[in-house]
Design a protein around this motif. Structure first.
Motif, PDB file in Angstrom:
ATOM      1  N   TYR A 282      43.007  12.257 -43.353  1.00 55.37           N
ATOM      2  CA  TYR A 282      42.836  10.813 -43.227  1.00 55.37           C
ATOM      3  C   TYR A 282      44.141  10.017 -43.319  1.00 55.37           C
ATOM      4  O   TYR A 282      44.247   8.947 -42.727  1.00 55.37           O
ATOM      5  CB  TYR A 282      41.882  10.301 -44.308  1.00 55.37           C
ATOM      6  N   VAL A 353      39.006   6.151 -38.121  1.00 54.16           N
ATOM      7  CA  VAL A 353      38.535   6.907 -39.294  1.00 54.16           C
ATOM      8  C   VAL A 353      38.551   6.055 -40.559  1.00 54.16           C
ATOM      9  O   VAL A 353      38.351   6.576 -41.658  1.00 54.16           O
ATOM     10  CB  VAL A 353      39.378   8.182 -39.502  1.00 54.16           C
ATOM     11  N   GLU A 355      36.561   3.756 -41.931  1.00 57.20           N
ATOM     12  CA  GLU A 355      35.355   3.727 -42.755  1.00 57.20           C
ATOM     13  C   GLU A 355      35.109   5.070 -43.430  1.00 57.20           C
ATOM     14  O   GLU A 355      34.704   5.138 -44.600  1.00 57.20           O
ATOM     15  CB  GLU A 355      34.149   3.322 -41.911  1.00 57.20           C
ATOM     16  N   ALA A 356      35.350   6.146 -42.708  1.00 56.33           N
ATOM     17  CA  ALA A 356      35.187   7.475 -43.298  1.00 56.33           C
ATOM     18  C   ALA A 356      36.202   7.696 -44.416  1.00 56.33           C
ATOM     19  O   ALA A 356      35.895   8.305 -45.442  1.00 56.33           O
ATOM     20  CB  ALA A 356      35.341   8.551 -42.222  1.00 56.33           C
ATOM     21  N   ALA A 359      35.010   5.865 -47.531  1.00 56.64           N
ATOM     22  CA  ALA A 359      33.923   6.612 -48.174  1.00 56.64           C
ATOM     23  C   ALA A 359      34.463   7.837 -48.897  1.00 56.64           C
ATOM     24  O   ALA A 359      34.021   8.171 -50.007  1.00 56.64           O
ATOM     25  CB  ALA A 359      32.881   7.017 -47.135  1.00 56.64           C
ATOM     26  N   PHE A 360      35.414   8.515 -48.275  1.00 53.49           N
ATOM     27  CA  PHE A 360      35.984   9.713 -48.890  1.00 53.49           C
ATOM     28  C   PHE A 360      36.704   9.366 -50.191  1.00 53.49           C
ATOM     29  O   PHE A 360      36.494  10.015 -51.225  1.00 53.49           O
ATOM     30  CB  PHE A 360      36.955  10.390 -47.922  1.00 53.49           C
TER      31      PHE A 360
END
Length: 394
Positions: A282, A353, A355-356, A359-360
């Motif tokens: 990320y 990426v 939003e991912a 969340a991560f």
């Protein structure tokens, strides 16, 4: 599984006396104290009369052996008693590593700890200031060494400091492999001490940060801080004086805490969450927000010809910052230039990426805010902060 052992520097002999092999060195400056100066010319002089207590040093060494041992990790090697600490990068899991090093201190936050008589957390600050600088380059902190200097060794307070250092190392996943305790009468006022830290990390050659493709369109995420961390405390102390607030009085911005305890909230260590996000693919860049704030630190990981555009409405700074700004009548731009103002780490990710990534990182225990984007600019990389309303950071 590879065997794990532990090595730390041996104490140098003092005044010809043999020493055991403890987990740090203890050095004593050859200085004269009032005790030595007032001794009768015919009286035999001793190191204790000169202000150095060897027995206190021995007691501290014994007290902190288990603290250092508790931070052991894969890669530490060798036995006790060497003049240096060994570390096996292969045993730590690296194949083509690049070493990354960092050194730092705690600054005048130590003055708050000493005046408040609260020594348990400044060691965490010391580790955090070093290891957070390593992880933003994609490096995993491997080991840590500390330097503790004082005029007259107080074993109880020194043990609290080193216990904090060990706790910081455990949070960061690095080993406390050695250190130096210097007792130097005449150099420090009674009860005062100073700290410095040094850490080494490693990253695989192809995994260093920042990545070369950071640029316009990327999103900036902010990982919330725990407070002022370890920067700006010369200003903090002046504000405390202006407000006539005692460190033992209730903190106006932290229920159930004294002002001293609230101001000593330790620096957050971002190592494990950020490393996990980096290894998951990320992270394109990250900046540890220390002295200089967002405007001074975020450009360090951005390419020329870009500007980081941040929205001050995207996050709410911890209450300590509103109190500091109000009592000290500190303007918003000065607050942002001195303090982290609630963002302890800025992370650059690709827009698809984002939003991912949020969340991560939240799954790793971080409080994450989407605070801005990178846009095209001109000249050197810079930061622009929009929507600084009246009264910010309240």
């Amino acid at each position: 599984m590879t065997g794990i052992s532990f090595t730390i520097p041996r104490r140098r002999p003092v005044d010809g006396r043999p020493c055991p092999a403890p987990p740090r060195r203890l050095s004593h400056a050859n200085t004269r104290s009032e005790a030595a100066l007032t001794s009768s010319p015919s009286s035999p002089l001793t190191y204790r009369a000169a202000g150095v207590d060897i027995e206190a040093g021995d007691a501290l060494v014994d007290a902190i052996k288990p603290l250092a041992k508790s931070t052991d990790r894969p890669g530490t090697m060798g036995g006790l008693g060497g003049f240096g600490a060994l570390f096996d990068l292969k045993a730590a899991g690296f194949t083509d590593p690049v070493l990354v090093s960092s050194t730092d201190g705690v600054g005048t936050k130590l003055r708050v700890a000493i005046d408040a008589g609260l020594h348990a957390t400044v060691g965490i600050d010391l580790v955090a200031m070093c290891v957070n600088d390593l992880v933003v380059q994609g490096a995993e902190p491997l080991f840590f060494l500390d330097y503790f200097a004082t005029g007259a060794l107080d074993v109880a307070s020194a043990r609290q400091v080193v216990a904090g250092i060990a706790e910081g190392c455990r949070i960061a996943g690095c080993a406390l492999v050695g250190g130096e305790t210097a007792e130097m009468p005449g150099m420090y006022a009674m009860g005062d001490y100073d700290l410095a830290g040094f850490s080494v990390g490693a990253a695989e050659r192809g995994a260093l940060l920042p990545k070369p493709d950071v640029g316009p369109g990327d999103v900036i995420l902010g990982l919330m801080s725990s407070g002022a961390h370890s920067n700006g405390y010369s200003l903090v102390r002046r504000i405390v004086e202006r407000g006539n607030a005692g460190l033992g009085s209730p903190a106006p911005f932290a229920a159930g805490k004294t002002l001293g305890a609230a101001l000593l909230e330790p620096t957050r260590i971002y190592v494990k969450p950020l490393l996990a996000a980096h290894r998951a693919g990320y992270v394109k860049a990250a900046a540890h927000i220390t002295g200089g704030g967002l405007p001074g630190n975020l450009p360090r990981v951005l390419p020329a010809g870009t500007v980081a555009v941040l929205d001050a409405r995207a996050w709410t700074p911890p209450p300590v910052f509103a109190w500091l700004a109000r009592v000290g009548e500190v303007e918003a731009q000065e607050m942002l230039r001195v303090f982290n103002c609630g963002i302890g780490m800025a992370v650059v990710v690709s827009a698809p990426v984002a939003e991912a990534a949020v969340a991560f990182l939240e799954g790793q225990g971080e409080a994450v805010r989407r605070i801005g984007v990178i846009e095209a600019g001109s000249g050197e990389a810079s930061v622009r902060i929009d929507n600084l309303g009246a009264g910010w950071p309240a």
